[in-house]
Design an enzyme around this catalytic site. Structure first.
Site, PDB file in Angstrom:
ATOM      1  N   SER A 193      -1.809  -2.693   3.930  1.00  0.00           N
ATOM      2  CA  SER A 193      -1.007  -3.882   3.599  1.00  0.00           C
ATOM      3  C   SER A 193      -0.649  -4.734   4.818  1.00  0.00           C
ATOM      4  O   SER A 193      -0.667  -5.965   4.714  1.00  0.00           O
ATOM      5  CB  SER A 193       0.223  -3.537   2.743  1.00  0.00           C
ATOM      6  OG  SER A 193       1.069  -2.630   3.384  1.00  0.00           O
ATOM      7  N   ASP A 200      -8.097   3.782   1.048  1.00  0.00           N
ATOM      8  CA  ASP A 200      -7.174   4.216   2.101  1.00  0.00           C
ATOM      9  C   ASP A 200      -7.976   4.683   3.318  1.00  0.00           C
ATOM     10  O   ASP A 200      -8.744   5.644   3.216  1.00  0.00           O
ATOM     11  CB  ASP A 200      -6.331   5.372   1.534  1.00  0.00           C
ATOM     12  CG  ASP A 200      -5.255   5.822   2.499  1.00  0.00           C
ATOM     13  OD1 ASP A 200      -5.295   5.427   3.672  1.00  0.00           O
ATOM     14  OD2 ASP A 200      -4.380   6.580   2.061  1.00  0.00           O
ATOM     15  N   ASN A 260       2.254   1.442   4.359  1.00  0.00           N
ATOM     16  CA  ASN A 260       2.565   0.160   5.019  1.00  0.00           C
ATOM     17  C   ASN A 260       2.249   0.183   6.518  1.00  0.00           C
ATOM     18  O   ASN A 260       2.913  -0.495   7.305  1.00  0.00           O
ATOM     19  CB  ASN A 260       4.022  -0.256   4.764  1.00  0.00           C
ATOM     20  CG  ASN A 260       4.340  -1.712   5.144  1.00  0.00           C
ATOM     21  OD1 ASN A 260       5.474  -2.040   5.468  1.00  0.00           O
ATOM     22  ND2 ASN A 260       3.359  -2.590   5.123  1.00  0.00           N
ATOM     23  N   CYS A 307       0.873  -1.188   0.000  1.00  0.00           N
ATOM     24  CA  CYS A 307       0.000   0.000   0.000  1.00  0.00           C
ATOM     25  C   CYS A 307       0.901   1.226   0.000  1.00  0.00           C
ATOM     26  O   CYS A 307       2.080   1.129  -0.383  1.00  0.00           O
ATOM     27  CB  CYS A 307      -0.974  -0.025   1.174  1.00  0.00           C
ATOM     28  SG  CYS A 307      -0.201  -0.021   2.802  1.00  0.00           S
ATOM     29  N   CYS A 359      -1.425   0.700   7.369  1.00  0.00           N
ATOM     30  CA  CYS A 359      -2.872   0.450   7.483  1.00  0.00           C
ATOM     31  C   CYS A 359      -3.287  -0.779   6.659  1.00  0.00           C
ATOM     32  O   CYS A 359      -3.536  -1.851   7.205  1.00  0.00           O
ATOM     33  CB  CYS A 359      -3.677   1.671   7.056  1.00  0.00           C
ATOM     34  SG  CYS A 359      -3.394   3.147   8.059  1.00  0.00           S
TER      35      CYS A 359
HETATM   36  P1  4NP Z   1      -1.771   2.816   4.091  1.00  0.00           P
HETATM   37  O1  4NP Z   1      -2.417   4.175   4.666  1.00  0.00           O
HETATM   38  O2  4NP Z   1      -1.202   3.178   2.733  1.00  0.00           O
HETATM   39  O3  4NP Z   1      -2.921   1.898   4.002  1.00  0.00           O
HETATM   40  O4  4NP Z   1      -0.703   2.391   5.086  1.00  0.00           O
HETATM   41  C1  4NP Z   1      -1.713   5.365   4.805  1.00  0.00           C
HETATM   42  C2  4NP Z   1      -0.845   5.530   5.847  1.00  0.00           C
HETATM   43  C3  4NP Z   1      -0.197   6.741   6.014  1.00  0.00           C
HETATM   44  C4  4NP Z   1      -0.429   7.776   5.128  1.00  0.00           C
HETATM   45  C5  4NP Z   1      -1.309   7.612   4.078  1.00  0.00           C
HETATM   46  C6  4NP Z   1      -1.954   6.399   3.911  1.00  0.00           C
HETATM   47  N1  4NP Z   1       0.212   9.047   5.333  1.00  0.00           N
HETATM   48  O5  4NP Z   1      -0.108   9.988   4.601  1.00  0.00           O
HETATM   49  O6  4NP Z   1       1.102   9.147   6.211  1.00  0.00           O
END
Ligand code: 4NP
Length: 170
Positions: free
Chosen positions: A16, A126, A12, A9, A14
């Site tokens: 994945s 997301d 990494n 994702c 949330c």
């Molecule tokens: P993930 O979600 O891609 O499912 O792990 C996110 C985690 C952090 C961020 C964005 C999406 N961020 O902007 O820090």
């Protein structure tokens, strides 16, 4: 030799790690934890070495899965030499992955929900900027995809083990 699956994702922390935790539990249920190895990674490096988001840990725990021990890392080009399946949570992740994909990669690099039969969506949304319901929805989707992925691995990589006859694989 083990089949290797990488869930990808953006951060990494949330989606994945949630996908990895659910799939690992499925493998354990089936006694396949040594035949199929898993990892997860992010296309971005913002959260390297961090544990999954507390909301992802809590949502997985509600379904009896502990993902608190996972640690974030960033995808590298070398992952295409290591993994048989590289599975993106959304289209943006897939575009980023494809920029690393060497011409001779013989595995599957695709959306994870390609394996979810009758899933209402193509991408795992997301949940980072939303509430707990987004994390529960991620779990619903990755549980569906896990069923299809396991079937694909059984069919394409483990069939000779199931039949007990190595020479029958075409
Ligand atoms: P993930 O979600 O891609 O499912 O792990 C996110 C985690 C952090 C961020 C964005 C999406 N961020 O902007 O820090």
């Amino acid at each position: 030799m083990s089949v290797k699956v990488l869930f990808v994702c953006l951060g990494n922390i949330c989606r994945s790690p949630t996908a990895e935790g659910i799939f690992k539990a499925r493998l354990k249920e089936q006694g396949l934890q040594h035949a199929v190895l898993t990892d997860s990674a992010g296309t971005a490096g913002w959260h390297v070495d961090k544990a999954p988001d507390a909301r992802a840990i809590a949502a997985a725990a509600e379904r009896g899965i502990d993902i608190s021990g996972l640690r974030a890392r960033q995808v590298t080009g070398n992952d295409f030499s290591e993994f048989d399946y590289i599975l993106a949570m959304d289209e943006a992740n897939l575009v980023d992955l494809k920029s690393f994909q060497p011409d001779d990669f013989s595995g599957r690099c695709c959306l994870y929900l390609d394996f979810a039969v009758n899933a209402p969506e193509c991408e795992v949304p997301d949940p980072y900027y939303g509430g707990a319901e987004g994390f529960a929805h991620v779990l619903d989707l990755v549980e569906q995809a896990a069923t299809g992925l396991l079937a694909d691995i059984q069919k394409n990589h483990l069939a000779e083990v199931d039949s007990g006859a190595v020479s029958t694989r075409i």
